[in-house]
Enzyme design. Structure first.
Site, PDB file in Angstrom:
ATOM      1  N   LYS A 146       0.841  -1.205   0.000  1.00  9.20           N
ATOM      2  CA  LYS A 146       0.000   0.000   0.000  1.00  9.20           C
ATOM      3  C   LYS A 146       0.876   1.256   0.000  1.00  9.20           C
ATOM      4  O   LYS A 146       1.915   1.295   0.666  1.00  9.20           O
ATOM      5  CB  LYS A 146      -0.892  -0.014   1.238  1.00  9.20           C
ATOM      6  N   SER A 194      -9.714   1.664   3.171  1.00  5.75           N
ATOM      7  CA  SER A 194      -8.905   2.444   2.277  1.00  5.75           C
ATOM      8  C   SER A 194      -7.914   1.639   1.445  1.00  5.75           C
ATOM      9  O   SER A 194      -7.456   2.112   0.400  1.00  5.75           O
ATOM     10  CB  SER A 194      -8.131   3.498   3.080  1.00  5.75           C
ATOM     11  N   SER A 225      -9.696  -0.634   7.316  1.00  9.69           N
ATOM     12  CA  SER A 225      -9.151  -0.519   5.964  1.00  9.69           C
ATOM     13  C   SER A 225      -8.443  -1.731   5.398  1.00  9.69           C
ATOM     14  O   SER A 225      -8.102  -1.743   4.216  1.00  9.69           O
ATOM     15  CB  SER A 225      -8.202   0.659   5.890  1.00  9.69           C
TER      16      SER A 225
HETATM   17  N1  GLN Z   1     -13.047   3.887   6.789  1.00  6.74           N
HETATM   18  C1  GLN Z   1     -12.361   4.322   7.963  1.00  6.74           C
HETATM   19  C2  GLN Z   1     -11.988   5.774   7.828  1.00  6.74           C
HETATM   20  O1  GLN Z   1     -12.337   6.337   6.864  1.00  6.74           O
HETATM   21  C3  GLN Z   1     -11.157   3.467   8.213  1.00  6.74           C
HETATM   22  C4  GLN Z   1      -9.977   3.870   7.431  1.00  6.74           C
HETATM   23  C5  GLN Z   1      -8.770   3.052   7.766  1.00  6.74           C
HETATM   24  O2  GLN Z   1      -8.864   2.019   8.415  1.00  6.74           O
HETATM   25  N2  GLN Z   1      -7.620   3.569   7.370  1.00  6.74           N
HETATM   26  O3  GLN Z   1     -11.364   6.341   8.673  1.00  6.74           O
END
Ligand code: GLN
Length: 479
Positions: free
Chosen positions: A78, A153, A177
């Site tokens: 990532k 994400s 994410s």
């Molecule tokens: N969807 C969550 C957010 O927008 C989690 C994001 C993540 O785990 N980086 O913060």
């Protein structure tokens, strides 16, 4: 071309000289060449580094040396994880040309174990989002559900594995994410306990929540990658000295008699009927495996979303203050220092990142700190206590990963609140610091993948993986 490579398959083929690490790398780049234009899983490739590593493995094979556990395994990383000499953007314009001078510990441990890093994957900007649509570099397609988001994400990492452009990949999980894109793309995906994998070199979003973890096509492979990355790192004072179990051999232990808690609060309103049906079928399957399932209560679950979005944005506002146009990254020169800051951030950050910086700055500001941030920390402790109490009575907790199946690209981009609410099942374990995995649990109408989430007690990675593995072997992916 061989399809469906697993780590075990790579190991055998390389040791048996059926394929060289170079050929395997070429094969994956070929597939990336064919598919990435459409899927947009990769933002940057690092062929030179990948082939140098592959050649090293092939030289070791030629000399008959003992090969490390991930020898020749093609892995995607990532783009929030630092890679020395390889552009790392966090899918943001503000880091468009940023080339880190060092590797994240997770990356260097993978390479030491023989893995071949193919390139960097797309994600929501600074890992803020649940659909990968917040990237400054375009959306990623879900290879398992065409026309739908891959989740987020870490959507690029999930899509890379689902489309067979990599055998495994690394994502990061702050509030879901890793687990949610794993669920959306129909592959297993795991976050270890907070502190299990070093965060050194992970570009910070919310430091008390951020974790690095693997995606793969089999639970066994998730276990193998996690094992290599796990363990104390002197460069991250929050990494734990708790011993790392041999997850791969732990998988073989029986699950019969395991006590599984099903929290009633996770099955309330807002859950898609198709998801519910699959999760219920998944729970039945666990019963058939000899697990003892029982209903439990997690009374503070209702407060998890609010708590998460206060704490995560507060920490983000502080972490992102470093992108000021002075130290590194984008700089938009202007008349004064303050207007240079303003112009740089205005041009460099996308809308969601700005929204969170504003919200996070507000909840930390004098007069509001007690009402929001401090209160959030107290509720966080209560959510962690719910889990601690539950784990007095059960060995694992099973829930859906996401209340909804993969949704259509563009369907939710104008409604950030709707997007936040869908993180309800994943943020709890994030706030509590516990390990969690998402494992495929059937497809709605044979098309839309559903993920079953398994939480374990702190540093109970082995039992989480063991249950997920048994579920997978029993046909969980087709319930
Ligand atoms: N969807 C969550 C957010 O927008 C989690 C994001 C993540 O785990 N980086 O913060």
């Amino acid at each position: 071309m061989t399809t469906n490579w697993t780590i075990g398959g790579v190991r055998e083929a390389i040791a048996g000289k059926k394929v060289s690490a170079r050929e395997l790398t070429e094969e994956h780049y070929k597939r990336i060449g064919e598919k990435n234009r459409e899927v947009n899983a990769f933002l940057t490739l690092c062929e030179e580094r990948a082939y140098a590593q592959a050649d090293k493995i092939d030289a070791a094979v030629a000399k008959g040396e003992k090969l490390p556990e991930l020898a020749g395994v093609p892995i995607a990383v990532k783009d929030t994880i630092s890679t020395r000499g390889v552009r790392t953007t966090c899918s943001s314009k503000i880091l468009e040309n940023f080339v880190p001078p060092y590797d994240a510990t997770a990356v260097s441990r993978l390479e030491t174990a023989g893995a071949v890093i193919l390139g960097k994957t797309n994600c929501d900007e600074f890992a803020m989002g649940s659909s990968t649509e917040n990237s400054a570099y375009g959306v990623t397609q879900n290879p398992a559900a065409p026309g739908c988001v891959p989740g987020g994400s870490s959507g690029g990492s999930a899509a890379a594995v689902a489309a067979e452009m990599a055998v495994a990949s690394l994502g990061t999980d702050t509030g879901g994410s890793i687990r949610q894109p794993g669920a959306f793309c129909g592959i297993p995906a795991m976050m270890g306990s907070y502190g299990r994998v070093s965060r050194y070199g992970l570009i910070a979003f919310a430091s008390s929540l951020d974790r690095i973890g693997p995606f793969a096509r089999k639970v066994e492979d998730v276990a193998a990658v996690l094992k290599v990355m796990a363990g104390r790192d002197p460069n991250d004072s929050t990494s734990t000295t708790a011993p790392v179990e041999d997850y791969s051999s732990e998988l073989k232990k029986p699950v019969k008699g395991m006590r599984i808690g099903i929290p009633r609060e996770y099955f309330g309103q807002g859950m898609d009927a198709g998801v519910r049906a699959k999760i219920e079928a998944g729970i039945d399957l666990l019963g058939k495996l000899g697990c003892e399932t029982r209903e439990i209560r997690m009374p503070h679950t209702d407060y998890a979303i609010a708590t998460y979005y206060i704490i995560a944005t507060a920490e983000a506002s502080s972490n992102l203050a470093r992108y000021d146009g002075v130290r590194y990254g984008l700089r938009v020169e202007n008349d004064t220092l303050v207007s240079t800051y303003r112009k740089t951030r205005g041009a460099g950050f996308g809308a969601e990142v700005k929204r969170r910086i504003v919200l996070g700055t507000y909840v930390l500001s004098a007069g509001y700190y007690d009402a929001y941030y401090l209160k959030g920390q107290k509720v966080r402790a209560l959510i962690a206590q719910d889990f601690r109490e539950a784990f007095q009575k059960v060995d694992a907790i099973v829930t859906p990963t996401s209340p909804v199946p993969p949704f259509k690209l563009g369907e939710r981009t104008n409604d950030p609140l709707q997007m936040y609410l869908a993180d309800i099942y994943t943020v709890t374990g994030s706030l509590a610091g516990l390990p969690g995995i998402s494992v495929p649990c059937g497809k709605i109408a044979g098309k839309l993948p559903v993920g079953l989430q398994i939480f374990g007690p702190a540093f109970g990675e082995a039992q989480v993986l063991r249950l997920a593995h048994a579920f997978e072997l029993a046909g969980g992916a087709t319930v």
